[in-house]
Design a protein around this motif. Sequence first.
Motif, PDB file in Angstrom:
ATOM      1  N   PRO A  79       0.780  -1.242   0.000  1.00 31.84           N
ATOM      2  CA  PRO A  79       0.000   0.000   0.000  1.00 31.84           C
ATOM      3  C   PRO A  79       0.808   1.287   0.000  1.00 31.84           C
ATOM      4  O   PRO A  79       0.243   2.360   0.013  1.00 31.84           O
ATOM      5  CB  PRO A  79      -0.814  -0.109   1.278  1.00 31.84           C
ATOM      6  N   ARG A  80       2.149   1.234  -0.004  1.00 34.56           N
ATOM      7  CA  ARG A  80       2.952   2.453   0.036  1.00 34.56           C
ATOM      8  C   ARG A  80       3.792   2.608  -1.227  1.00 34.56           C
ATOM      9  O   ARG A  80       4.302   1.638  -1.774  1.00 34.56           O
ATOM     10  CB  ARG A  80       3.853   2.457   1.264  1.00 34.56           C
ATOM     11  N   PRO A 108      -4.525  13.588  -1.894  1.00 32.22           N
ATOM     12  CA  PRO A 108      -4.846  13.133  -3.250  1.00 32.22           C
ATOM     13  C   PRO A 108      -3.893  13.682  -4.317  1.00 32.22           C
ATOM     14  O   PRO A 108      -3.650  13.046  -5.320  1.00 32.22           O
ATOM     15  CB  PRO A 108      -6.261  13.649  -3.473  1.00 32.22           C
ATOM     16  N   ASN A 151       1.327   6.798   1.482  1.00 32.22           N
ATOM     17  CA  ASN A 151       0.252   5.831   1.418  1.00 32.22           C
ATOM     18  C   ASN A 151      -0.528   6.033   0.128  1.00 32.22           C
ATOM     19  O   ASN A 151      -1.002   7.130  -0.151  1.00 32.22           O
ATOM     20  CB  ASN A 151      -0.659   6.003   2.639  1.00 32.22           C
ATOM     21  N   LYS A 152      -0.648   5.002  -0.696  1.00 39.51           N
ATOM     22  CA  LYS A 152      -1.375   5.101  -1.969  1.00 39.51           C
ATOM     23  C   LYS A 152      -2.852   5.415  -1.766  1.00 39.51           C
ATOM     24  O   LYS A 152      -3.448   6.167  -2.512  1.00 39.51           O
ATOM     25  CB  LYS A 152      -1.317   3.764  -2.711  1.00 39.51           C
ATOM     26  N   LYS A 153      -3.446   4.826  -0.746  1.00 37.74           N
ATOM     27  CA  LYS A 153      -4.894   4.892  -0.563  1.00 37.74           C
ATOM     28  C   LYS A 153      -5.352   5.994   0.377  1.00 37.74           C
ATOM     29  O   LYS A 153      -6.515   6.042   0.734  1.00 37.74           O
ATOM     30  CB  LYS A 153      -5.393   3.547  -0.057  1.00 37.74           C
ATOM     31  N   SER A 154      -4.469   6.891   0.780  1.00 41.17           N
ATOM     32  CA  SER A 154      -4.835   7.949   1.713  1.00 41.17           C
ATOM     33  C   SER A 154      -5.739   8.977   1.035  1.00 41.17           C
ATOM     34  O   SER A 154      -5.436   9.484  -0.046  1.00 41.17           O
ATOM     35  CB  SER A 154      -3.591   8.636   2.248  1.00 41.17           C
ATOM     36  N   LEU A 155      -6.811   9.321   1.690  1.00 45.36           N
ATOM     37  CA  LEU A 155      -7.721  10.344   1.169  1.00 45.36           C
ATOM     38  C   LEU A 155      -7.249  11.750   1.532  1.00 45.36           C
ATOM     39  O   LEU A 155      -7.717  12.727   0.961  1.00 45.36           O
ATOM     40  CB  LEU A 155      -9.125  10.109   1.728  1.00 45.36           C
TER      41      LEU A 155
END
Length: 57
Positions: A2-3, A35, A28-32
């Motif tokens: 995920p990073r 963006p 972190n790829k999925k961090s909101l």
Amino acid sequence: MPRDIIILECTEARAEGKPPSRYVTTRNKKSLRTPGRLEKVKFNPSLQRRTVHRELR
């Protein structure tokens, strides 16, 4: 995994004609929360002060 591994480069050094400093870090790829491109204040040894470093793509 995920990073992502990213490179941060100084935004102020090129305007002053000095070599830009670069830092390697992860995000972190999925961090909101982040963006867009990541920006952090880091120390630039050629300018001898803390400057804004922006993510390269």
